[in-house]
Scaffold this motif. Structure first.
Motif, PDB file in Angstrom:
ATOM      1  N   TYR A 164       0.832  -1.195   0.000  1.00  0.00           N
ATOM      2  CA  TYR A 164       0.000   0.000   0.000  1.00  0.00           C
ATOM      3  C   TYR A 164       0.873   1.253   0.000  1.00  0.00           C
ATOM      4  CZ  TYR A 164      -3.504  -3.295   1.926  1.00  0.00           C
ATOM      5  OH  TYR A 164      -4.342  -4.357   2.150  1.00  0.00           O
ATOM      6  N   LYS A 165       0.452   2.235  -0.775  1.00  0.00           N
ATOM      7  CA  LYS A 165       1.004   3.576  -0.651  1.00  0.00           C
ATOM      8  C   LYS A 165      -0.094   4.433  -0.040  1.00  0.00           C
ATOM      9  CE  LYS A 165       3.078   7.457  -3.145  1.00  0.00           C
ATOM     10  NZ  LYS A 165       3.389   8.027  -4.481  1.00  0.00           N
ATOM     11  N   ILE A 166       0.161   4.999   1.129  1.00  0.00           N
ATOM     12  CA  ILE A 166      -0.866   5.678   1.924  1.00  0.00           C
ATOM     13  C   ILE A 166      -0.567   7.174   1.944  1.00  0.00           C
ATOM     14  CG2 ILE A 166      -1.935   5.806   4.205  1.00  0.00           C
ATOM     15  CD1 ILE A 166      -0.889   2.863   4.597  1.00  0.00           C
ATOM     16  N   ASN A 167      -1.545   7.974   1.493  1.00  0.00           N
ATOM     17  CA  ASN A 167      -1.333   9.408   1.311  1.00  0.00           C
ATOM     18  C   ASN A 167      -2.126  10.295   2.268  1.00  0.00           C
ATOM     19  OD1 ASN A 167       0.309   9.464  -1.355  1.00  0.00           O
ATOM     20  ND2 ASN A 167      -1.400   8.100  -1.823  1.00  0.00           N
ATOM     21  N   SER A 168      -3.051   9.706   3.044  1.00  0.00           N
ATOM     22  CA  SER A 168      -3.942  10.535   3.854  1.00  0.00           C
ATOM     23  C   SER A 168      -4.474   9.733   5.031  1.00  0.00           C
ATOM     24  CB  SER A 168      -5.124  11.026   3.011  1.00  0.00           C
ATOM     25  OG  SER A 168      -5.933   9.919   2.617  1.00  0.00           O
ATOM     26  N   MET A 220       5.735  -1.666  -7.351  1.00  0.00           N
ATOM     27  CA  MET A 220       4.543  -1.459  -6.533  1.00  0.00           C
ATOM     28  C   MET A 220       3.474  -0.706  -7.308  1.00  0.00           C
ATOM     29  SD  MET A 220       4.145   0.583  -2.885  1.00  0.00           S
ATOM     30  CE  MET A 220       4.638   2.156  -3.589  1.00  0.00           C
ATOM     31  N   ASP A 221       3.871   0.343  -8.014  1.00  0.00           N
ATOM     32  CA  ASP A 221       2.910   1.115  -8.794  1.00  0.00           C
ATOM     33  C   ASP A 221       2.344   0.287  -9.943  1.00  0.00           C
ATOM     34  OD1 ASP A 221       3.327   3.351  -7.197  1.00  0.00           O
ATOM     35  OD2 ASP A 221       4.997   4.059  -8.431  1.00  0.00           O
ATOM     36  N   ASP A 226      -2.120  -1.674 -12.089  1.00  0.00           N
ATOM     37  CA  ASP A 226      -2.315  -2.643 -13.169  1.00  0.00           C
ATOM     38  C   ASP A 226      -1.852  -2.072 -14.510  1.00  0.00           C
ATOM     39  OD1 ASP A 226      -2.883  -5.080 -14.233  1.00  0.00           O
ATOM     40  OD2 ASP A 226      -5.051  -4.778 -14.391  1.00  0.00           O
ATOM     41  N   THR A 227      -0.676  -1.476 -14.501  1.00  0.00           N
ATOM     42  CA  THR A 227      -0.104  -0.916 -15.720  1.00  0.00           C
ATOM     43  C   THR A 227       1.087  -1.768 -16.167  1.00  0.00           C
ATOM     44  OG1 THR A 227       0.707   1.124 -16.736  1.00  0.00           O
ATOM     45  CG2 THR A 227       1.398   0.694 -14.467  1.00  0.00           C
ATOM     46  N   GLY A 358       0.924  -9.820 -13.098  1.00  0.00           N
ATOM     47  CA  GLY A 358       0.584  -8.576 -12.425  1.00  0.00           C
ATOM     48  C   GLY A 358       1.757  -7.622 -12.350  1.00  0.00           C
ATOM     49  N   ALA A 359       2.967  -8.184 -12.207  1.00  0.00           N
ATOM     50  CA  ALA A 359       4.158  -7.346 -12.084  1.00  0.00           C
ATOM     51  C   ALA A 359       4.814  -7.045 -13.425  1.00  0.00           C
ATOM     52  CB  ALA A 359       5.172  -8.017 -11.159  1.00  0.00           C
ATOM     53  N   ILE A 360       4.903  -8.040 -14.321  1.00  0.00           N
ATOM     54  CA  ILE A 360       5.713  -7.839 -15.529  1.00  0.00           C
ATOM     55  C   ILE A 360       4.934  -7.998 -16.825  1.00  0.00           C
ATOM     56  CG2 ILE A 360       7.814  -8.499 -14.320  1.00  0.00           C
ATOM     57  CD1 ILE A 360       7.746 -11.163 -15.887  1.00  0.00           C
ATOM     58  N   GLY A 361       3.622  -8.222 -16.753  1.00  0.00           N
ATOM     59  CA  GLY A 361       2.827  -8.275 -17.970  1.00  0.00           C
ATOM     60  C   GLY A 361       2.502  -9.686 -18.425  1.00  0.00           C
TER      61      GLY A 361
END
Length: 386
Positions: A164-168, A220-221, A226-227, A358-361
């Motif tokens: 998780y990246k938590i911003n708030s 992580m991103d 899912d890019t 999920g990580a490398i396509g």
């Protein structure tokens, strides 16, 4: 030498380890839960014997298998899978059968990110501030200390899954309510690019092969959004990265193993140690070692086991890039157009096993060329959206 190879069929590009062992005259003892007939022909040929268990997670079955191998072939000299997933299982089996390599007492320092930090600091390396937070109060106190954003990830975990990246405050509350029931470490967010120091050591802990990866974006991103991603092996390893990596090799006592160390490279050029993995880098990266250097890293690993050294020194004649594409993304160029336009650069391409997608396509291309800009332009074109 009697070498037990756990899960020799998976990852699917690791079968040459067994082939090179057999070519060197070793007994290659395969142990897995896959049907023998499902193994690729080259792997079947390489295995001296294959022992099928009903479930690789059933430790009693694995002990019986190694007991059988010992009775038939004598002392077992090595056991490995090259996979992070089986690291603890392998350590237990090595302990029970007195096999060289990592043991259960080593697991905390090579599996727990919180313990890794302590060893990084012993090596004199900078780390991100972090803490295992088991309660909402501990998580809130940590955020108060370091500020947003923060990253939360399993203290023991592979890759960027369930990170998780938590911003708030709202995202923090959502994380506390939904995170899996395992220990999570929270870390200050480091605004840098991930670089790696990867390689292979001999039995004395000397680095006999090394390499480095740089990424188009954070894994992580890629997973969370899912890019897609591309990453490349450099031709010249920065000296500060090599120095830091070799400090890690020494501090973690990495002997006769592949390793994959991750660092953040900050805007000011400095390095922050992130984590260690006692395995080759994932996906098709081990194949990239070969394409970037015109070597056979599978054979060199066997040379280290057999003779204590490698036969070829890596010269890094090429930059080598992995370019991943995901099925759900609509790309400007079809696969056929990619091959028509960039075919001379493409050393290899294949469909990727779903567990890694999920990580490398879902589909990956390995490109190589002496000039980095040529490769990066091709990578960006291959991932260009329609």
């Amino acid at each position: 030498m009697n070498v037990v190879f756990l899960s020799p069929h998976f990852p699917p590009n690791f079968w040459p380890f067994c082939v090179r062992l057999r070519e060197a005259g070793h007994n290659v003892l395969g142990l897995a839960d896959a049907e023998y007939d499902s193994l690729r022909p080259e792997l079947k040929y390489a295995l001296t014997e294959y022992y099928k268990v009903s479930d690789l997670h059933n430790y009693d079955e694995l002990v019986r298998a190694l007991g059988y191998f010992t009775h038939k072939y004598g002392k077992l000299d090595r056991l490995d899978s090259m996979s992070e997933y089986w690291l603890e299982t392998e350590a237990m089996l090595r302990e029970d059968f007195n096999i060289f390599g990592l043991r259960p007492a080593d697991m905390d320092r090579v599996k727990r990110k919180s313990v890794m930090k302590q060893y990084f600091q012993q090596a004199g390396l900078r780390v991100a501030r972090g803490k295992v937070c088991r309660t909402a109060v501990e998580a809130q106190d940590f955020v108060e200390e370091v500020g947003y954003p923060v990253v939360a990830k399993p203290d023991i975990g592979v890759g960027a899954a369930k990170t998780y990246k938590i911003n708030s405050d709202a995202e923090l509350m959502d994380y506390i309510a939904t995170k899996p029931p395992v220990d999570y470490i929270m870390e200050e967010f480091i605004p840098g690019m991930i670089v790696t120091y990867d390689g292979l050591t001999d039995i004395k802990g000397n680095v006999v092969f090394d390499s480095s990866l740089e990424y188009s974006k954070g894994v992580m991103d890629v997973v969370n959004e899912d890019t897609d991603i591309y990453y490349y092996m450099v031709r010249e390893i920065p000296e500060d990265l090599r120095e830091a990596g070799r400090k890690v090799v020494k501090t973690f006592n990495v002997r006769e193993r592949f390793f994959h160390f991750e660092f953040f490279r900050l805007e000011d050029g400095s390095l922050v140690a992130l984590e260690v993995n006692m395995r080759p880098p994932g996906g098709l990266s081990i194949d990239m070692f070969n394409y970037a250097n015109d070597i056979d890293i599978f054979r060199e690993w066997v040379n280290v086991l057999t003779h204590g050294s490698v036969s070829q020194q890596a010269k890094h004649p090429y930059f080598c890039t992995y370019v991943g594409r995901k099925d759900h993304i609509h790309y400007k160029r079809s696969h056929e157009q990619v091959m028509a336009e960039f075919g001379p650069l493409v050393a290899h391409h294949e469909r990727i096993s779903g567990i890694f997608a999920g990580a490398i396509g879902n589909y990956g291309y390995i490109l190589r060329h002496p000039d980095l800009s040529t490769l990066l332009q091709a990578a960006q074109a291959i991932q260009e959206r329609a």
